[in-house]
Write a protein that holds these residues in place. Structure first.
Motif, PDB file in Angstrom:
ATOM      1  N   SER A  89      11.000   8.078  12.405  1.00  0.00           N
ATOM      2  CA  SER A  89      11.332   8.971  11.206  1.00  0.00           C
ATOM      3  C   SER A  89      12.649   9.325  10.364  1.00  0.00           C
ATOM      4  CB  SER A  89      10.365   9.961  11.521  1.00  0.00           C
ATOM      5  OG  SER A  89      10.995  11.146  11.774  1.00  0.00           O
ATOM      6  N   GLY A  90      11.941   9.616   9.028  1.00  0.00           N
ATOM      7  CA  GLY A  90      13.501   9.695   8.656  1.00  0.00           C
ATOM      8  C   GLY A  90      14.323  10.870   9.033  1.00  0.00           C
ATOM      9  N   GLN A  91      13.887  12.510   9.747  1.00  0.00           N
ATOM     10  CA  GLN A  91      14.310  13.051  10.131  1.00  0.00           C
ATOM     11  C   GLN A  91      14.393  12.900  12.044  1.00  0.00           C
ATOM     12  OE1 GLN A  91      12.136  16.530   8.701  1.00  0.00           O
ATOM     13  NE2 GLN A  91      13.456  16.360   7.506  1.00  0.00           N
ATOM     14  N   GLY A  92      14.087  11.473  12.239  1.00  0.00           N
ATOM     15  CA  GLY A  92      14.445  11.225  13.668  1.00  0.00           C
ATOM     16  C   GLY A  92      13.370  10.959  14.623  1.00  0.00           C
ATOM     17  N   ARG A  93      11.500  11.515  13.863  1.00  0.00           N
ATOM     18  CA  ARG A  93      11.590  11.861  14.823  1.00  0.00           C
ATOM     19  C   ARG A  93      10.498  10.443  15.717  1.00  0.00           C
ATOM     20  NH1 ARG A  93      10.642  16.352  11.951  1.00  0.00           N
ATOM     21  NH2 ARG A  93      10.824  18.599  12.884  1.00  0.00           N
ATOM     22  N   PRO A  94       9.521   9.969  16.588  1.00  0.00           N
ATOM     23  CA  PRO A  94       9.065   8.962  16.853  1.00  0.00           C
ATOM     24  C   PRO A  94       8.053   8.231  16.712  1.00  0.00           C
ATOM     25  CG  PRO A  94       8.748  10.794  18.569  1.00  0.00           C
ATOM     26  CD  PRO A  94       9.382  11.065  17.619  1.00  0.00           C
ATOM     27  N   LEU A  95       7.919   7.011  16.341  1.00  0.00           N
ATOM     28  CA  LEU A  95       5.847   6.714  15.231  1.00  0.00           C
ATOM     29  C   LEU A  95       5.753   6.020  16.507  1.00  0.00           C
ATOM     30  CD1 LEU A  95       8.444   5.502  11.823  1.00  0.00           C
ATOM     31  CD2 LEU A  95       6.675   7.300  12.584  1.00  0.00           C
ATOM     32  N   GLU A  96       4.890   6.389  17.023  1.00  0.00           N
ATOM     33  CA  GLU A  96       4.392   5.920  17.959  1.00  0.00           C
ATOM     34  C   GLU A  96       2.711   5.140  17.555  1.00  0.00           C
ATOM     35  OE1 GLU A  96       5.857   8.872  21.470  1.00  0.00           O
ATOM     36  OE2 GLU A  96       4.729   9.889  20.017  1.00  0.00           O
TER      37      GLU A  96
ATOM     38  N   ARG B 100       7.676  -0.956  -2.431  1.00  0.00           N
ATOM     39  CA  ARG B 100       7.248  -1.726  -1.050  1.00  0.00           C
ATOM     40  C   ARG B 100       7.723  -1.063  -0.630  1.00  0.00           C
ATOM     41  NH1 ARG B 100       6.777  -7.034  -3.147  1.00  0.00           N
ATOM     42  NH2 ARG B 100       6.466  -7.518  -4.943  1.00  0.00           N
ATOM     43  N   HIS B 101       7.440  -0.658   0.121  1.00  0.00           N
ATOM     44  CA  HIS B 101       7.596   0.211   2.034  1.00  0.00           C
ATOM     45  C   HIS B 101       9.162   0.677   1.398  1.00  0.00           C
ATOM     46  CE1 HIS B 101       4.689  -2.487   3.810  1.00  0.00           C
ATOM     47  NE2 HIS B 101       4.727  -3.199   2.532  1.00  0.00           N
ATOM     48  N   ARG B 102       9.213   2.400   0.613  1.00  0.00           N
ATOM     49  CA  ARG B 102      10.114   2.769   1.219  1.00  0.00           C
ATOM     50  C   ARG B 102      10.773   3.612   2.030  1.00  0.00           C
ATOM     51  NH1 ARG B 102       8.557   5.571  -5.176  1.00  0.00           N
ATOM     52  NH2 ARG B 102       6.513   5.240  -3.271  1.00  0.00           N
ATOM     53  N   ALA B 103       9.535   4.037   2.223  1.00  0.00           N
ATOM     54  CA  ALA B 103       9.830   5.474   3.702  1.00  0.00           C
ATOM     55  C   ALA B 103      10.053   3.998   4.663  1.00  0.00           C
ATOM     56  CB  ALA B 103       8.776   5.727   4.064  1.00  0.00           C
ATOM     57  N   VAL B 104      10.972   5.025   6.001  1.00  0.00           N
ATOM     58  CA  VAL B 104      10.848   3.905   7.350  1.00  0.00           C
ATOM     59  C   VAL B 104       9.818   4.179   7.796  1.00  0.00           C
ATOM     60  CG1 VAL B 104      13.965   4.377   7.462  1.00  0.00           C
ATOM     61  CG2 VAL B 104      11.907   6.128   7.967  1.00  0.00           C
TER      62      VAL B 104
ATOM     63  N   ILE C 273      11.895  12.322   3.699  1.00  0.00           N
ATOM     64  CA  ILE C 273      13.030  12.426   3.067  1.00  0.00           C
ATOM     65  C   ILE C 273      13.538  11.714   1.566  1.00  0.00           C
ATOM     66  CG2 ILE C 273      15.372  10.456   4.004  1.00  0.00           C
ATOM     67  CD1 ILE C 273      15.435  12.408   5.718  1.00  0.00           C
ATOM     68  N   ASN C 274      12.245  10.753   1.171  1.00  0.00           N
ATOM     69  CA  ASN C 274      11.776  10.247   0.127  1.00  0.00           C
ATOM     70  C   ASN C 274      11.093  11.361  -0.733  1.00  0.00           C
ATOM     71  OD1 ASN C 274      13.220   7.709   1.080  1.00  0.00           O
ATOM     72  ND2 ASN C 274      12.118   7.731   2.474  1.00  0.00           N
ATOM     73  N   ASN C 275      10.162  11.607  -0.019  1.00  0.00           N
ATOM     74  CA  ASN C 275       9.072  13.380  -1.212  1.00  0.00           C
ATOM     75  C   ASN C 275       8.101  12.169  -1.337  1.00  0.00           C
ATOM     76  OD1 ASN C 275       8.434  15.419  -2.089  1.00  0.00           O
ATOM     77  ND2 ASN C 275       9.194  15.160  -3.871  1.00  0.00           N
TER      78      ASN C 275
END
Length: 373
Positions: free
Chosen positions: A74-81, A193-197, A152-154
């Motif tokens: 995630s934007g703050q470094g948490r796992p996306l599972e 268009r997919h601004r967030a990770v 991160i991007n709000n």
């Protein structure tokens, strides 16, 4: 028998005197928060760390049947599972908590997954027919902050998948057919268009998995059932106008909604409604139905059949059990209908017979026992 909803002078007076952003009002940023309860009691809600640990525990108990894959951070470094399980040819994607302040999609996803991992005959039969990709926690950063958006991007991650010229023109054609003004060209440049990770990672996971069906678990505010005195506890919804879908898609997603509504409505504490008309092609379920473009403008060349659940607000500890259960019942009803191939025989036109969601309930006076944070 349902009776017309009565108008209460005290309620109307309170609304007229309410400030612009009154405590307890249902709003677009998440479930209903009862008056005087602006600090949400999260004791019944799993944290991001707890959800991840539960996934790993289930994988360890599954003897190799369940695979948990970290597809990014995630934007703050948490796992996306993503949890993958099943060997069937039909592929189903289930996701929860894309909005961080809409919690129990995560718990419902895990409850559903626990049964799949249990090894019982029902689970074994289903897993021979269906392969699952299950995301209990789409937005871990927003969940930890208990906010709708990412941190991160709000931005609303459910408005962050790709829309191309084809989809924009199709949307405008629908608007004109409904007597609405077409969106101006400047709106096309503003489409996301997919601004967030998170959006990027999950789009690639979707494109790789290519699910035939998708179910997205949400919360809404607190609402009446149509023009009655009853409170909606569970809504089923479709995020696109039928004019933007193929006939097969429109029929399939309506059948999914009918089956889920039937199952959830069997409980005496559940009042099921049909979510109001919306048309948001940049949403996750919408873009998946329209073969929306990926982060680099690429295409999966795939269309899923996607719909969503919306549980009521007032999401306190006392009500968490049945709110989770109504989602789990809806999920299992759809999955069983897919597994035994009865979904295709469901009357899709029964969709219009599901009672519409009514007006917002903006005070705990009507349902004091439901305001249970």
């Amino acid at each position: 028998m349902r009776t017309p909803r009565r108008r209460y002078l005290t309620l109307m007076a309170a609304l007229l005197l309410a400030p612009t952003v009154a405590p307890g009002l249902a709003n677009a940023n998440g479930p209903f928060v009862p008056p005087g309860q602006e600090t949400v009691n999260r004791s019944s809600m799993l944290s991001a760390e707890q959800i991840s640990a539960e996934l790993r525990s289930l994988a360890a108990r599954s003897k190799g049947a369940l695979r948990v894959e970290e597809i990014g951070r995630s934007g703050q470094g948490r796992p996306l599972e993503v949890a993958y399980i099943g060997t069937g040819s039909t592929r189903v994607w289930i996701q929860g908590r894309i909005h961080g302040n809409e919690p129990y999609g995560a718990e419902a996803s895990l409850d559903f997954l626990k049964t799949l991992v249990s090894g019982g005959k029902h689970a074994r039969d289903v897993l021979k027919e269906i392969s699952f990709a299950i995301i209990p926690l789409y937005n871990p950063d927003g969940s930890e902050a208990f906010r709708r958006q990412d941190s991160i991007n709000n931005i609303d991650l459910n408005r962050d998948w790709g829309v191309d010229r084809r989809m924009f023109d199709q949307l405008n054609a629908v608007r004109v057919s409904l007597g609405q003004a077409p969106l101006p060209e400047r709106n096309f440049t503003n489409y996301t268009r997919h601004r967030a990770v998170e959006s990027q990672a999950f789009w690639y996971a979707w494109a790789n998995f290519k699910p035939h069906h998708m179910i997205d678990l949400h919360h809404q505010g607190t609402y009446y059932v149509g023009d009655t005195d009853e409170m909606t506890t569970f809504s089923v919804g479709i995020s696109l106008d039928p004019g933007m879908l193929t006939t097969d898609q429109w029929n399939t997603v309506r059948r999914m909604g009918v089956v889920a509504a039937d199952a959830a409505g069997k409980s005496g504490v559940v009042n099921v409604t049909r979510y109001p008309y919306i048309n948001i092609p940049e949403g996750v379920t919408s873009a998946s139905m329209l073969n929306g473009p990926g982060p680099q403008g690429e295409y999966a060349n795939w269309r899923s059949n996607a719909m969503f659940f919306e549980s009521r607000g007032g999401i306190g500890q006392k009500s968490s059990g049945y709110i989770i259960k109504q989602n789990v019942n809806g999920l299992w009803a759809i999955i069983d209908a897919m597994s035994d191939r009865s979904l295709a025989s469901v009357d899709a036109d029964r969709w219009s017979n599901i009672p519409p969601r009514g007006a917002a309930i903006t005070t705990c006076d009507k349902f004091p026992n439901q305001c249970d944070f």
